[in-house]
Motif scaffolding. Structure first.
Motif, short mmCIF file in Angstrom:
data_model
loop_
_atom_site.label_atom_id
_atom_site.label_comp_id
_atom_site.label_asym_id
_atom_site.label_seq_id
_atom_site.Cartn_x
_atom_site.Cartn_y
_atom_site.Cartn_z
N ASP A 92 0.87 -1.18 0.00
CA ASP A 92 0.00 0.00 0.00
C ASP A 92 0.91 1.23 0.00
OD1 ASP A 92 -2.19 1.73 0.28
OD2 ASP A 92 -2.04 1.66 2.47
N THR A 95 0.97 3.40 3.18
CA THR A 95 1.68 2.78 4.30
C THR A 95 3.19 2.91 4.14
OG1 THR A 95 -0.11 1.17 4.49
CG2 THR A 95 1.94 0.65 5.63
N GLU A 96 3.67 2.69 2.92
CA GLU A 96 5.10 2.78 2.67
C GLU A 96 5.60 4.22 2.85
OE1 GLU A 96 6.93 0.12 2.40
OE2 GLU A 96 5.16 -1.15 2.38
N ASP A 98 4.29 6.38 4.83
CA ASP A 98 4.23 6.61 6.27
C ASP A 98 5.48 6.07 6.96
OD1 ASP A 98 2.91 7.52 8.65
OD2 ASP A 98 2.49 5.40 9.11
N LYS A 99 5.97 4.90 6.50
CA LYS A 99 7.20 4.33 7.07
C LYS A 99 8.40 5.26 6.83
CE LYS A 99 5.87 -0.51 6.59
NZ LYS A 99 6.15 -1.77 5.89
#
Length: 104
Positions: A92, A95-96, A98-99
């Motif tokens: 996603d 999500t990546e 956000d990391k």
């Protein structure tokens, strides 16, 4: 490729694939590394991994002594599963990103 640099290379690939340059701007990881305009926008972690990988590759062969020197321990495969998942497109983008933002 010598296995002592494999984990560093895989970590670099993951970092580049999670970078805004690839996820948002849709450039290839190679373009993000080679183009100075794109490289300046990479996260500091990716730049550090690029330097680390270059030092690892340079450390394999010691030109002043013209012999193999060896770097360190062999690859542990720490990033292999995650690399395979992202390489297959099973991730996603939000999500990546956000990391990456947590690492900055």
């Amino acid at each position: 490729m010598p296995s002592s640099c494999k984990d560093i290379r895989t970590g670099l690939a993951l970092c580049l694939q999670r970078s805004p340059c690839v996820l948002i701007d849709r450039h290839t990881p190679t373009e993000c590394m080679e183009n100075p305009e794109l490289r300046k926008d990479l996260p500091e972690q990716c730049l550090a991994r690029m330097r680390s990988y270059a030092q690892c590759r340079r450390g394999i062969f010691d030109m002043s002594r013209k012999r193999f020197r060896g770097n360190g321990p062999l690859s542990t495969g720490i990033y292999d599963e995650e690399y395979e998942r992202i390489s297959k497109g099973e991730f996603d983008p939000a999500t990546e990103l956000d990391k990456v933002s947590k690492l900055l």
